[in-house]
Design a protein around this motif. Sequence first.
Motif, PDB file in Angstrom:
ATOM      1  N   GLU A 213      37.778  65.974  94.631  1.00  0.00           N
ATOM      2  CA  GLU A 213      39.198  65.728  94.826  1.00  0.00           C
ATOM      3  C   GLU A 213      40.113  66.931  94.393  1.00  0.00           C
ATOM      4  OE1 GLU A 213      37.013  62.165  95.287  1.00  0.00           O
ATOM      5  OE2 GLU A 213      36.947  63.501  93.579  1.00  0.00           O
ATOM      6  N   TYR A 214      39.552  67.200  93.260  1.00  0.00           N
ATOM      7  CA  TYR A 214      40.279  68.417  92.616  1.00  0.00           C
ATOM      8  C   TYR A 214      40.189  69.899  93.287  1.00  0.00           C
ATOM      9  CZ  TYR A 214      42.091  72.027  89.200  1.00  0.00           C
ATOM     10  OH  TYR A 214      42.562  73.083  88.589  1.00  0.00           O
ATOM     11  N   PHE A 215      38.971  70.121  93.822  1.00  0.00           N
ATOM     12  CA  PHE A 215      38.745  71.176  94.866  1.00  0.00           C
ATOM     13  C   PHE A 215      39.618  71.000  96.035  1.00  0.00           C
ATOM     14  CE2 PHE A 215      35.940  72.217  98.522  1.00  0.00           C
ATOM     15  CZ  PHE A 215      36.130  73.287  98.633  1.00  0.00           C
ATOM     16  N   GLU A 216      39.451  69.996  96.637  1.00  0.00           N
ATOM     17  CA  GLU A 216      40.340  69.795  97.934  1.00  0.00           C
ATOM     18  C   GLU A 216      41.883  69.596  97.639  1.00  0.00           C
ATOM     19  OE1 GLU A 216      38.945  65.905  99.226  1.00  0.00           O
ATOM     20  OE2 GLU A 216      36.967  66.632 100.084  1.00  0.00           O
ATOM     21  N   THR A 229      48.088  78.595  90.394  1.00  0.00           N
ATOM     22  CA  THR A 229      46.882  78.963  90.002  1.00  0.00           C
ATOM     23  C   THR A 229      46.149  77.490  89.782  1.00  0.00           C
ATOM     24  OG1 THR A 229      47.423  79.597  88.023  1.00  0.00           O
ATOM     25  CG2 THR A 229      47.278  81.417  89.749  1.00  0.00           C
ATOM     26  N   PHE A 230      44.796  77.617  89.662  1.00  0.00           N
ATOM     27  CA  PHE A 230      43.918  76.623  89.480  1.00  0.00           C
ATOM     28  C   PHE A 230      42.799  77.027  88.958  1.00  0.00           C
ATOM     29  CE2 PHE A 230      46.152  76.160  93.541  1.00  0.00           C
ATOM     30  CZ  PHE A 230      46.794  74.907  93.469  1.00  0.00           C
ATOM     31  N   LYS A 231      42.629  76.226  87.773  1.00  0.00           N
ATOM     32  CA  LYS A 231      41.307  76.705  86.851  1.00  0.00           C
ATOM     33  C   LYS A 231      40.291  75.342  86.706  1.00  0.00           C
ATOM     34  CE  LYS A 231      44.321  78.397  83.818  1.00  0.00           C
ATOM     35  NZ  LYS A 231      45.165  79.025  82.597  1.00  0.00           N
ATOM     36  N   LEU A 232      39.207  75.579  86.355  1.00  0.00           N
ATOM     37  CA  LEU A 232      38.031  74.608  86.421  1.00  0.00           C
ATOM     38  C   LEU A 232      37.430  74.979  85.188  1.00  0.00           C
ATOM     39  CD1 LEU A 232      36.699  71.984  86.718  1.00  0.00           C
ATOM     40  CD2 LEU A 232      35.477  73.291  88.727  1.00  0.00           C
ATOM     41  N   ILE A 233      37.047  74.141  84.012  1.00  0.00           N
ATOM     42  CA  ILE A 233      36.315  74.430  82.846  1.00  0.00           C
ATOM     43  C   ILE A 233      35.287  73.449  82.787  1.00  0.00           C
ATOM     44  CG2 ILE A 233      36.095  74.623  80.242  1.00  0.00           C
ATOM     45  CD1 ILE A 233      38.844  76.159  80.394  1.00  0.00           C
ATOM     46  N   LEU A 247      28.673  72.645  96.957  1.00  0.00           N
ATOM     47  CA  LEU A 247      30.086  72.478  96.438  1.00  0.00           C
ATOM     48  C   LEU A 247      30.466  73.281  95.152  1.00  0.00           C
ATOM     49  CD1 LEU A 247      32.813  71.287  96.357  1.00  0.00           C
ATOM     50  CD2 LEU A 247      32.004  69.111  94.983  1.00  0.00           C
ATOM     51  N   PHE A 248      29.313  73.555  94.141  1.00  0.00           N
ATOM     52  CA  PHE A 248      29.304  74.341  93.268  1.00  0.00           C
ATOM     53  C   PHE A 248      29.266  75.864  93.726  1.00  0.00           C
ATOM     54  CE2 PHE A 248      26.912  76.417  89.436  1.00  0.00           C
ATOM     55  CZ  PHE A 248      28.023  76.566  88.618  1.00  0.00           C
ATOM     56  N   GLU A 249      28.790  76.063  94.720  1.00  0.00           N
ATOM     57  CA  GLU A 249      28.801  77.535  95.192  1.00  0.00           C
ATOM     58  C   GLU A 249      29.966  77.728  95.820  1.00  0.00           C
ATOM     59  OE1 GLU A 249      26.621  80.168  94.922  1.00  0.00           O
ATOM     60  OE2 GLU A 249      25.776  78.766  93.381  1.00  0.00           O
ATOM     61  N   GLU A 250      30.770  76.716  96.522  1.00  0.00           N
ATOM     62  CA  GLU A 250      31.930  77.012  97.137  1.00  0.00           C
ATOM     63  C   GLU A 250      32.919  77.058  95.976  1.00  0.00           C
ATOM     64  OE1 GLU A 250      33.943  76.632 100.845  1.00  0.00           O
ATOM     65  OE2 GLU A 250      31.742  76.695 100.409  1.00  0.00           O
ATOM     66  N   ILE A 251      32.948  76.213  94.970  1.00  0.00           N
ATOM     67  CA  ILE A 251      33.863  76.422  94.032  1.00  0.00           C
ATOM     68  C   ILE A 251      33.959  77.724  93.249  1.00  0.00           C
ATOM     69  CG2 ILE A 251      34.467  75.842  91.551  1.00  0.00           C
ATOM     70  CD1 ILE A 251      33.761  72.853  92.499  1.00  0.00           C
ATOM     71  N   LYS A 252      32.629  78.258  93.046  1.00  0.00           N
ATOM     72  CA  LYS A 252      32.484  79.406  92.395  1.00  0.00           C
ATOM     73  C   LYS A 252      32.809  80.934  93.394  1.00  0.00           C
ATOM     74  CE  LYS A 252      27.962  79.349  91.381  1.00  0.00           C
ATOM     75  NZ  LYS A 252      26.859  79.768  90.542  1.00  0.00           N
ATOM     76  N   HIS A 253      32.856  80.715  94.534  1.00  0.00           N
ATOM     77  CA  HIS A 253      32.770  82.018  95.173  1.00  0.00           C
ATOM     78  C   HIS A 253      33.767  81.827  96.399  1.00  0.00           C
ATOM     79  CE1 HIS A 253      29.378  83.677  92.865  1.00  0.00           C
ATOM     80  NE2 HIS A 253      28.517  82.415  93.577  1.00  0.00           N
ATOM     81  N   ARG A 254      34.141  80.418  96.875  1.00  0.00           N
ATOM     82  CA  ARG A 254      34.812  80.603  98.317  1.00  0.00           C
ATOM     83  C   ARG A 254      35.967  79.536  98.162  1.00  0.00           C
ATOM     84  NH1 ARG A 254      29.479  81.116  99.462  1.00  0.00           N
ATOM     85  NH2 ARG A 254      29.365  78.830  99.634  1.00  0.00           N
ATOM     86  N   VAL A 256      39.973  78.737  96.063  1.00  0.00           N
ATOM     87  CA  VAL A 256      41.312  79.180  95.284  1.00  0.00           C
ATOM     88  C   VAL A 256      41.034  78.907  93.625  1.00  0.00           C
ATOM     89  CG1 VAL A 256      42.504  78.771  97.075  1.00  0.00           C
ATOM     90  CG2 VAL A 256      42.501  76.902  95.593  1.00  0.00           C
ATOM     91  N   ILE A 257      40.032  78.100  93.338  1.00  0.00           N
ATOM     92  CA  ILE A 257      39.883  77.946  91.935  1.00  0.00           C
ATOM     93  C   ILE A 257      39.258  78.831  91.209  1.00  0.00           C
ATOM     94  CG2 ILE A 257      38.584  76.069  90.408  1.00  0.00           C
ATOM     95  CD1 ILE A 257      38.908  74.003  92.512  1.00  0.00           C
ATOM     96  N   ASP A 258      39.778  79.089  89.953  1.00  0.00           N
ATOM     97  CA  ASP A 258      39.184  80.115  89.098  1.00  0.00           C
ATOM     98  C   ASP A 258      38.054  79.364  88.183  1.00  0.00           C
ATOM     99  OD1 ASP A 258      38.254  82.270  87.352  1.00  0.00           O
ATOM    100  OD2 ASP A 258      40.536  82.188  86.321  1.00  0.00           O
ATOM    101  N   TYR A 259      36.794  79.162  88.623  1.00  0.00           N
ATOM    102  CA  TYR A 259      35.933  78.694  87.633  1.00  0.00           C
ATOM    103  C   TYR A 259      35.342  79.510  86.373  1.00  0.00           C
ATOM    104  CZ  TYR A 259      31.484  76.396  86.212  1.00  0.00           C
ATOM    105  OH  TYR A 259      30.475  75.743  85.379  1.00  0.00           O
ATOM    106  N   LEU A 260      35.604  78.669  85.342  1.00  0.00           N
ATOM    107  CA  LEU A 260      35.410  79.540  83.967  1.00  0.00           C
ATOM    108  C   LEU A 260      34.118  79.367  83.055  1.00  0.00           C
ATOM    109  CD1 LEU A 260      39.358  79.387  82.956  1.00  0.00           C
ATOM    110  CD2 LEU A 260      37.988  81.342  83.732  1.00  0.00           C
TER     111      LEU A 260
END
Length: 376
Positions: A213-216, A229-233, A247-254, A256-260
């Motif tokens: 839901e956060y990703f979408e 901006t959007f961050k995820l820890i 979904l993990f790969e999408e979050i990391k590489h494709r 708008v979320i900055d996955y930390l």
Amino acid sequence: MTSKKVLIACDSAKSLIDFRGKLVELMRKEHTVYVFTPTIPADQRAKLELLNIIIFENKLNGSNVSVLSDLQYAYRLYRLIKQLKPDVFFPYTLKPVIYGTLAAKLAGVQKITPMLSGLGYNFVAGNTTAISKITRTLLKLSLRNRPGLSVIFQNKDDVQTLLDSKIITAKHQTSVVNGSGVDLNHYTPTQPDINNISFIMVSRLINAKGIQEYFEAAQIVYLKYPQVTFKLIGPYDDNVDAIHPDLFEEIKHRSVIDYLGAVDDVRPYLSSSSVVVLPSYYREGIPRCLLEAMAMARAIITCDSVGCRETVETSANANGFLIPVKNTTELVRKMEHFITNNQDISSFGLNGLALAREKFDVHKVNARMMQIMELN
């Protein structure tokens, strides 16, 4: 005060340091404290040893199902209890509660205070898997009532769920505390940046925490407000409910979320963010990340779900918004509210800080815990 021996059983050294460190310090003033914990990573050993406790390690995996491993854990814990003869046994999280409470009863411990810090994935609505059914059966067996047993919860919904499920009865001695509490001296409030708005989510990467839901929502909001901006820890760990690798790969590489990834100290990341988001339906106790957000004067968007709803006031002193579970549309609406009404970010954050001081101060929570365990 007569000094007592207290044995704690947990599912990770990190949880003991992060969530129970202040409680252990309080116990250690008058009592001897032992801990039965899974193998301690090298980077956490020094922190744990600073608590001045006696440590016994095991090979428990709290997230996975392994009958043989779980039985070995229960047997080792039973032998340790027989050896130490603790006056008080305090297990928390599901596996230590189930196997530890059974072992402590068999070993004749007089005071047993299991704490269910949320019921987790096995009690999510609609979960009828074999693992969930076995877990509920084992929990009912473990928590069978007897003198000296006092079950600790972190929200009233969990008490009612176990009553409705006939896992406990009205005759059980139960207590509800305000989560793990938050150290208000450690999490210093800062002024949020309301001009350069940033949303952050702090969570393990599992489905029931609302990662999808956060990703979408982030993708949708960014199209309209590209300056936000959007961050995820949080860690992507080995869990039965882990998000799909795609979904993990999408979050990391494709996305708008900055996955930390996982971080040791969330404070600088919360300080540099405007609003904290947790769209969870996980059967939380009370989510630690939301307590940390409140302590740092951050506005909150979370779900009207078990544990999460405890952290949000929606009256005149509103500190955040409650949204329906699995509702990306409503999450987007509340994000847009803070973007277009940015003064609310500051006022909601200050209201959250006041609520944290009133209800969730770790010293108030721990004083209640000591009372329940008859250690004060």
